[in-house]
Design a protein around this motif. Structure first.
Motif, PDB file in Angstrom:
ATOM      1  N   LEU A   3     -19.923 -48.441  -4.976  1.00 23.58           N
ATOM      2  CA  LEU A   3     -20.666 -49.601  -5.454  1.00 23.58           C
ATOM      3  C   LEU A   3     -20.634 -50.640  -4.347  1.00 23.58           C
ATOM      4  CD1 LEU A   3     -22.067 -51.404  -7.557  1.00 23.58           C
ATOM      5  CD2 LEU A   3     -19.797 -51.980  -8.436  1.00 23.58           C
ATOM      6  N   LEU A   4     -21.802 -51.005  -3.814  1.00 24.83           N
ATOM      7  CA  LEU A   4     -21.898 -51.983  -2.734  1.00 24.83           C
ATOM      8  C   LEU A   4     -22.375 -53.318  -3.281  1.00 24.83           C
ATOM      9  CD1 LEU A   4     -23.542 -49.886   0.147  1.00 24.83           C
ATOM     10  CD2 LEU A   4     -21.144 -49.993  -0.559  1.00 24.83           C
ATOM     11  N   LEU A   5     -21.654 -54.374  -2.903  1.00 21.23           N
ATOM     12  CA  LEU A   5     -22.012 -55.740  -3.289  1.00 21.23           C
ATOM     13  C   LEU A   5     -22.300 -56.518  -2.009  1.00 21.23           C
ATOM     14  CD1 LEU A   5     -19.152 -56.260  -5.894  1.00 21.23           C
ATOM     15  CD2 LEU A   5     -21.511 -55.635  -6.373  1.00 21.23           C
ATOM     16  N   PRO A   6     -23.565 -56.557  -1.560  1.00 21.42           N
ATOM     17  CA  PRO A   6     -23.905 -57.210  -0.286  1.00 21.42           C
ATOM     18  C   PRO A   6     -24.116 -58.712  -0.451  1.00 21.42           C
ATOM     19  CG  PRO A   6     -25.832 -56.076  -1.189  1.00 21.42           C
ATOM     20  CD  PRO A   6     -24.717 -55.863  -2.170  1.00 21.42           C
ATOM     21  N   VAL A   7     -23.281 -59.519   0.213  1.00 16.75           N
ATOM     22  CA  VAL A   7     -23.382 -60.973   0.066  1.00 16.75           C
ATOM     23  C   VAL A   7     -23.392 -61.662   1.429  1.00 16.75           C
ATOM     24  CG1 VAL A   7     -22.347 -61.059  -2.221  1.00 16.75           C
ATOM     25  CG2 VAL A   7     -20.865 -61.106  -0.228  1.00 16.75           C
ATOM     26  N   ASN A  43     -18.606 -43.747 -12.977  1.00 16.00           N
ATOM     27  CA  ASN A  43     -18.976 -42.889 -11.846  1.00 16.00           C
ATOM     28  C   ASN A  43     -18.607 -43.486 -10.488  1.00 16.00           C
ATOM     29  OD1 ASN A  43     -20.341 -40.945 -13.575  1.00 16.00           O
ATOM     30  ND2 ASN A  43     -21.943 -42.489 -13.812  1.00 16.00           N
ATOM     31  N   ILE A  44     -17.938 -44.624 -10.495  1.00 15.96           N
ATOM     32  CA  ILE A  44     -17.617 -45.338  -9.256  1.00 15.96           C
ATOM     33  C   ILE A  44     -16.168 -45.076  -8.862  1.00 15.96           C
ATOM     34  CG2 ILE A  44     -17.457 -47.604  -8.149  1.00 15.96           C
ATOM     35  CD1 ILE A  44     -20.307 -46.784  -8.821  1.00 15.96           C
ATOM     36  N   ASP A  45     -15.950 -44.725  -7.586  1.00 16.73           N
ATOM     37  CA  ASP A  45     -14.576 -44.559  -7.106  1.00 16.73           C
ATOM     38  C   ASP A  45     -14.192 -45.567  -6.036  1.00 16.73           C
ATOM     39  OD1 ASP A  45     -15.822 -43.512  -4.762  1.00 16.73           O
ATOM     40  OD2 ASP A  45     -15.775 -41.509  -5.626  1.00 16.73           O
ATOM     41  N   VAL A  48     -17.187 -51.905  -2.589  1.00 19.42           N
ATOM     42  CA  VAL A  48     -17.164 -52.532  -1.269  1.00 19.42           C
ATOM     43  C   VAL A  48     -17.943 -53.841  -1.321  1.00 19.42           C
ATOM     44  CG1 VAL A  48     -17.703 -52.296   1.174  1.00 19.42           C
ATOM     45  CG2 VAL A  48     -17.048 -50.276  -0.147  1.00 19.42           C
ATOM     46  N   ILE A  49     -17.271 -54.933  -1.012  1.00 16.90           N
ATOM     47  CA  ILE A  49     -17.908 -56.248  -0.938  1.00 16.90           C
ATOM     48  C   ILE A  49     -18.206 -56.520   0.534  1.00 16.90           C
ATOM     49  CG2 ILE A  49     -17.650 -58.712  -1.406  1.00 16.90           C
ATOM     50  CD1 ILE A  49     -15.475 -57.752  -3.509  1.00 16.90           C
ATOM     51  N   TYR A 105     -23.070 -39.950   1.436  1.00 18.63           N
ATOM     52  CA  TYR A 105     -22.560 -40.152   0.080  1.00 18.63           C
ATOM     53  C   TYR A 105     -23.578 -40.932  -0.747  1.00 18.63           C
ATOM     54  CZ  TYR A 105     -21.235 -44.498   2.481  1.00 18.63           C
ATOM     55  OH  TYR A 105     -21.253 -45.630   3.249  1.00 18.63           O
ATOM     56  N   SER A 106     -23.416 -40.886  -2.049  1.00 22.23           N
ATOM     57  CA  SER A 106     -24.263 -41.660  -2.956  1.00 22.23           C
ATOM     58  C   SER A 106     -23.662 -43.051  -3.140  1.00 22.23           C
ATOM     59  CB  SER A 106     -24.389 -40.951  -4.309  1.00 22.23           C
ATOM     60  OG  SER A 106     -23.126 -40.796  -4.910  1.00 22.23           O
ATOM     61  N   PHE A 107     -24.530 -44.017  -3.393  1.00 20.96           N
ATOM     62  CA  PHE A 107     -24.040 -45.381  -3.595  1.00 20.96           C
ATOM     63  C   PHE A 107     -25.003 -46.157  -4.484  1.00 20.96           C
ATOM     64  CE2 PHE A 107     -26.759 -45.587   0.118  1.00 20.96           C
ATOM     65  CZ  PHE A 107     -27.432 -46.796   0.016  1.00 20.96           C
ATOM     66  N   PHE A 108     -24.493 -47.220  -5.065  1.00 26.93           N
ATOM     67  CA  PHE A 108     -25.278 -48.088  -5.933  1.00 26.93           C
ATOM     68  C   PHE A 108     -25.138 -49.506  -5.415  1.00 26.93           C
ATOM     69  CE2 PHE A 108     -25.961 -50.742  -9.736  1.00 26.93           C
ATOM     70  CZ  PHE A 108     -27.121 -50.185 -10.258  1.00 26.93           C
ATOM     71  N   VAL A 109     -26.265 -50.197  -5.250  1.00 29.34           N
ATOM     72  CA  VAL A 109     -26.285 -51.573  -4.772  1.00 29.34           C
ATOM     73  C   VAL A 109     -26.486 -52.514  -5.954  1.00 29.34           C
ATOM     74  CG1 VAL A 109     -27.464 -53.250  -3.296  1.00 29.34           C
ATOM     75  CG2 VAL A 109     -27.246 -50.870  -2.557  1.00 29.34           C
TER      76      VAL A 109
END
Length: 280
Positions: A3-7, A43-45, A48-49, A105-109
């Motif tokens: 899980l990506l949290l782009p700030v 589904n998140i392991d 990342v912020i 890898y798979s990721f969610f933003v």
């Protein structure tokens, strides 16, 4: 799945405020905490912020990790990825992190300036909300999708109202390498007008399938107008306890300190709260 949290982008701040993802909302949570708390993370392991190093003058990264860890399961790793300068777009922020690994890898933003309830899955997905379900939304600032009866997205468009389904800030990708390939084909770090929706549309035109799934209980703080509209409906009540909420008492009373409720005052406060939008 990550899980990506782009700030770390140029739009991560309201004028005159600290970075907006670090603004405290009326419920006491940072905007980052509230944004994350609606997701079901089965589904998140790893989380990342992606933040700017300069934001450390507002908060210690260890504090951020502790806050996020309190929300999510202990089995999910929480990491901070720092950038030395603002990126020119959200895809640029995401790519800056993805480039650090050759792994696919798979990721969610997830956008950090809104809240919705949703379950990310390791697939090509877009979360959406129906425009008609909201009282206030900056419609011209959103991206929109059209999809068929199988929930397969046929078209995604940035800042063009092609339907009543707008992307609410959650995007899933099966392949980090595919994301980077399309990012580079669209100009990458030299294209300040690049959005995640453009990456997805490029993927669709290349033959990939993205699915649309509806999110629930959407709240938006993405623009200053939406943020102030949100906090305008919050009510803070300051009142004395002794003599207001309870009948006046003291240690010299006989017997001392009798906390008998002041029924009239409590009813008045209760009636007021029932009229608040947050009583719904």
């Amino acid at each position: 799945m990550k899980l990506l949290l782009p700030v770390a982008g140029r739009s991560s701040r309201f004028p005159g405020f600290r970075p907006k993802w670090l603004i405290t909302l009326p419920n006491g949570q940072l905007m980052l905490e509230r944004s994350l708390s609606g997701l079901k993370l089965d589904n998140i392991d790893e989380i990342v912020i992606i933040m700017l190093s300069e934001h450390k003058k507002y908060i210690n990264p260890i504090q951020i990790k502790d806050l996020v860890s309190d929300i999510v399961s202990l089995e999910i790793n929480v990491n901070i990825f720092e950038l030395n300068k603002p990126t020119i777009s959200q895809p640029d922020t995401i790519a800056s992190y993805l480039k650090t690994s050759n792994e696919d890898y798979s990721f969610f933003v997830k956008d950090c300036d809104n809240y919705f309830e949703f379950t990310p899955t390791p697939d090509n997905i877009v979360s959406f909300v129906e425009l008609s379900s909201l009282d206030l939304v900056a419609a011209s600032a959103k991206s929109y999708i059209r999809f068929n009866k199988f929930n397969e997205i046929e078209l995604i468009a940035e800042k063009s109202v092609i339907s009543d389904k707008f992307c609410c800030g959650g995007y899933g990708f099966k392949s980090s390498k595919d994301f980077l390939e399309n990012y580079n084909l669209l100009g990458g770090g030299s294209n300040p007008d690049l959005y995640v929706s453009h990456i997805i549309q490029k993927s669709i035109l290349s033959g990939d399938t993205f699915y649309a799934y509806e999110a629930n209980k959407y709240e938006d703080y993405g623009t200053s107008q939406e943020y102030f509209e949100y906090i305008k409906d919050v009510r803070s009540i300051f009142c004395d306890f002794d003599g207001v909420l309870v009948i006046n008492s003291s240690k010299f009373s006989s017997p001392p300190w009798q906390y008998k409720p002041n029924i009239d005052n409590l009813k008045c406060i209760s009636d007021y709260l029932k009229k608040s939008p947050f009583s719904k």
